[in-house]
Structure formats: structure tokens, C-alpha cells
Design a protein around this motif. Structure first.
Motif, PDB file in Angstrom:
ATOM      1  N   GLY A   1      -7.654 -28.392 -28.316  1.00 54.23           N
ATOM      2  CA  GLY A   1      -6.384 -28.125 -27.680  1.00 54.23           C
ATOM      3  C   GLY A   1      -6.453 -28.554 -26.225  1.00 54.23           C
ATOM      4  N   LYS A   2      -6.120 -27.627 -25.317  1.00 54.25           N
ATOM      5  CA  LYS A   2      -6.191 -27.919 -23.886  1.00 54.25           C
ATOM      6  C   LYS A   2      -7.542 -27.566 -23.275  1.00 54.25           C
ATOM      7  CE  LYS A   2      -1.219 -27.296 -23.080  1.00 54.25           C
ATOM      8  NZ  LYS A   2      -0.190 -26.542 -22.327  1.00 54.25           N
TER       9      LYS A   2
ATOM     10  N   GLY B   1      -6.655 -17.990 -17.829  1.00 54.05           N
ATOM     11  CA  GLY B   1      -5.633 -18.965 -18.176  1.00 54.05           C
ATOM     12  C   GLY B   1      -5.890 -19.600 -19.528  1.00 54.05           C
ATOM     13  N   GLU B   2      -7.156 -19.903 -19.825  1.00 49.61           N
ATOM     14  CA  GLU B   2      -7.518 -20.500 -21.103  1.00 49.61           C
ATOM     15  C   GLU B   2      -7.306 -19.518 -22.249  1.00 49.61           C
ATOM     16  OE1 GLU B   2     -11.025 -23.597 -19.668  1.00 49.61           O
ATOM     17  OE2 GLU B   2     -11.467 -21.457 -19.850  1.00 49.61           O
TER      18      GLU B   2
ATOM     19  N   ASN C   1      -5.160 -17.017 -22.261  1.00 52.37           N
ATOM     20  CA  ASN C   1      -3.709 -16.862 -22.441  1.00 52.37           C
ATOM     21  C   ASN C   1      -3.119 -18.034 -23.208  1.00 52.37           C
ATOM     22  OD1 ASN C   1      -3.811 -14.464 -21.019  1.00 52.37           O
ATOM     23  ND2 ASN C   1      -3.141 -15.371 -19.085  1.00 52.37           N
ATOM     24  N   TYR C   2      -3.609 -19.240 -22.936  1.00 55.70           N
ATOM     25  CA  TYR C   2      -3.128 -20.429 -23.639  1.00 55.70           C
ATOM     26  C   TYR C   2      -3.311 -20.275 -25.149  1.00 55.70           C
ATOM     27  CZ  TYR C   2      -4.150 -24.815 -26.046  1.00 55.70           C
ATOM     28  OH  TYR C   2      -4.248 -25.800 -26.997  1.00 55.70           O
ATOM     29  N   ILE C   3      -4.490 -19.829 -25.566  1.00 60.00           N
ATOM     30  CA  ILE C   3      -4.754 -19.680 -26.993  1.00 60.00           C
ATOM     31  C   ILE C   3      -3.895 -18.578 -27.598  1.00 60.00           C
ATOM     32  CG2 ILE C   3      -6.502 -19.159 -28.741  1.00 60.00           C
ATOM     33  CD1 ILE C   3      -8.586 -20.290 -26.807  1.00 60.00           C
ATOM     34  N   LYS C   4      -3.782 -17.462 -26.886  1.00 62.45           N
ATOM     35  CA  LYS C   4      -3.030 -16.329 -27.422  1.00 62.45           C
ATOM     36  C   LYS C   4      -1.541 -16.640 -27.573  1.00 62.45           C
ATOM     37  CE  LYS C   4      -6.132 -12.580 -26.124  1.00 62.45           C
ATOM     38  NZ  LYS C   4      -6.278 -11.278 -25.436  1.00 62.45           N
ATOM     39  N   LYS C   5      -1.048 -17.598 -26.798  1.00 60.15           N
ATOM     40  CA  LYS C   5       0.371 -17.943 -26.853  1.00 60.15           C
ATOM     41  C   LYS C   5       0.681 -19.038 -27.873  1.00 60.15           C
ATOM     42  CE  LYS C   5       1.374 -16.569 -22.083  1.00 60.15           C
ATOM     43  NZ  LYS C   5       1.737 -17.033 -20.709  1.00 60.15           N
ATOM     44  N   LEU C   6      -0.333 -19.539 -28.559  1.00 64.24           N
ATOM     45  CA  LEU C   6      -0.099 -20.585 -29.561  1.00 64.24           C
ATOM     46  C   LEU C   6       0.841 -20.062 -30.628  1.00 64.24           C
ATOM     47  CD1 LEU C   6      -3.704 -22.026 -30.053  1.00 64.24           C
ATOM     48  CD2 LEU C   6      -1.776 -23.184 -28.966  1.00 64.24           C
TER      49      LEU C   6
END
Length: 255
Positions: free
Chosen positions: A223-224, A241-242, A244-249
Motif C-alpha cells: 500500500g502506502k 499515521g501509517e 491510521n492509514y491501514i485502519k481507514k482502508l
């Protein structure tokens, strides 16, 4: 999840057993389902083998192989640059090195998110958060995995189109891949491939199917998330931040 009211009129929450096990850091949801089917889970002293079973986290006693497990409130998330020759597993019956052996100083029990085969190096996540594992590994979230592959022979446009269209393997047609040539080296080629599937040794099988066996393979992004200068064998914790990115997928809906 559903809500029930007990005889005292108090609200209680029920969740599926496999979700409870993943939240407790026992295994991913899929792996937890296998534990249930194998008869290794007990709820209030009774062995459960049905995947639809729901439990009350606040009151039910859940055992895995005879040991009581509880939902962990604190999770850790580790990004590792896995070396070649190291197994993506928690332990090995033959004593071969595993990714867990590289996590010096980590006292919490974690498990790998997905797999990298022994001869592949690169980005690997490890965590005790089953929900995060679910989001990274379930096909509906289509998390892009980026690889750099050094393959035999010279890749041409026909090969690129084949990879982009999908390759028929023994377990079915692969989803289209994104491919670009990084460098041609005379008798070999370095390419970048992006896929969202996670089949066993998928990149190696895809390249072999078009006549370009893999010489070396490295995963550089998930991913990112990226290695970002992390040396082979080193690891770090994910930043907020990383996480949160995964949890918001968000996954694709199947109506």
C-alpha cells in the motif's frame, strides 16, 4: 456484531468467535477460522467447531489449546525488511531462522501479516492486531503490493501485456498486474510489478509462466507503506499515521 439484553436488563455485545480471536492477537481471522474447525477452541469449557459461533467478550471464557485468552488492549505494529533465507513464520520445527528471531527486544507475541517466501526479501508487517491483519490480507481491500524482480531473459512488450492481462496459473487466472521495466541487463531484466493478490509464490509463478524465471525478488511497498531506507534485517515500529492509514482502508462491497 449484535447487541443482546441479559436478564438484568444490561446491554451486552456479542461478536463472532474468529473476530474475538483476532482481536486477542491469537491469529488472523482466516487462521482463527482454521483453529475453530480443528477443534482447538473452547468457549466456557465446551469445544466449538462452528464458524458462526458468537461470544460475549466481557463474560465468556475462551480457551485456545487449553489456555485462556483475552482481548489485548494495546497493539504493536512492526515493519521489517526481511532478509533472504529467513522463514515467514513464528517458529520452525527444524530450527531454521524465522522473522521472529530478528525482533530483538520485542517481548509481545506478534505474527506475520501475509507471507514472503524464504528466498524473497523486503517489506513484511508483524502485529498482534488481527483486525489490521484482516484489512491488509483480505482481497476485498485490494492493498497494492509492489515488488522489484530481477528475471532471466529480456522482457518485451508481449510479456508485459501478458502480465497486465492476467496469467493463467494452476490455481486460476491472476488479476491484472501493473508492470514497468526498470533496466535491461543483456541476458536479464529488472522490472517492477504491482499486484493486489497474495497467492503463494505468485510473482515467481507469473514470471516463470511467461518464460522469465525470477533470479531475485524484493517487496518494496505494501500500500502506502515503504521500507524508506530500512536496511535488510532491520525493523521499526509503524508511526501513528501509517497505522491510521491501514485502519481507514475500505473494502469493495459485494452486492
Amino acid at each position: 456484531m449484535c447487541i443482546i439484553i441479559d436478564i438484568k436488563g444490561e446491554l451486552q455485545l456479542q461478536i463472532r468467535l474468529q473476530k474475538y480471536l483476532s482481536q486477542a492477537g491469537i491469529a488472523s481471522r482466516r487462521a482463527s477460522e482454521n483453529l475453530i474447525l480443528q477443534g482447538r477452541i473452547k468457549v466456557n469449557g465446551v469445544t466449538v467447531k462452528e464458524l458462526g459461533t458468537k461470544v460475549e467478550p466481557e463474560s465468556d471464557i475462551i480457551e485456545v489449546d487449553g489456555k485462556i485468552c483475552n482481548i489485548k488492549r494495546e497493539f504493536i505494529y512492526i515493519l521489517l525488511n526481511k532478509p533472504k533465507g529467513v522463514l515467514t513464520s513464528v517458529k520452525d520445527p527444524f530450527g531454521r531462522p524465522t522473522v521472529i528471531d530478528l525482533l530483538k527486544g520485542v517481548k509481545e507475541k506478534v505474527f506475520p501479516v501475509g507471507r514472503l517466501d524464504k528466498d524473497t526479501e523486503g517489506l513484511l508487517l508483524l502485529t498482534n492486531d488481527g483486525e489490521l491483519t484482516y484489512k491488509i490480507t483480505h482481497p476485498k481491500f485490494k492493498v497494492i503490493k509492489t515488488y522489484i524482480a530481477h528475471v532471466q531473459g529480456v522482457i518485451d512488450e508481449k510479456d508485459i501485456k501478458a502480465l497486465q492481462s492476467g496469467i493463467m496459473l494452476e490455481d486460476g487466472l491472476t488479476s491484472p498486474a501493473s508492470v514497468r521495466i526498470i533496466k535491461k541487463l543483456g541476458s536479464s531484466t529488472i522490472i517492477e510489478l504491482k499486484i493486489h493478490e497474495g497467492r503463494k509464490r505468485q510473482i515467481r509463478r507469473m514470471c516463470a509462466a511467461i518464460g522469465h524465471p525470477v533470479i531475485d525478488l524484493k517487496r518494496t511497498k505494501l500500500g502506502k507503506l515503504s521500507l524508506n531506507g530500512l536496511k535488510v534485517g532491520q525493523w521499526r515500529y509503524l508511526n501513528q499515521g501509517e497505522i491510521n492509514y491501514i485502519k481507514k482502508l475500505k473494502g469493495e462491497r459485494k452486492d
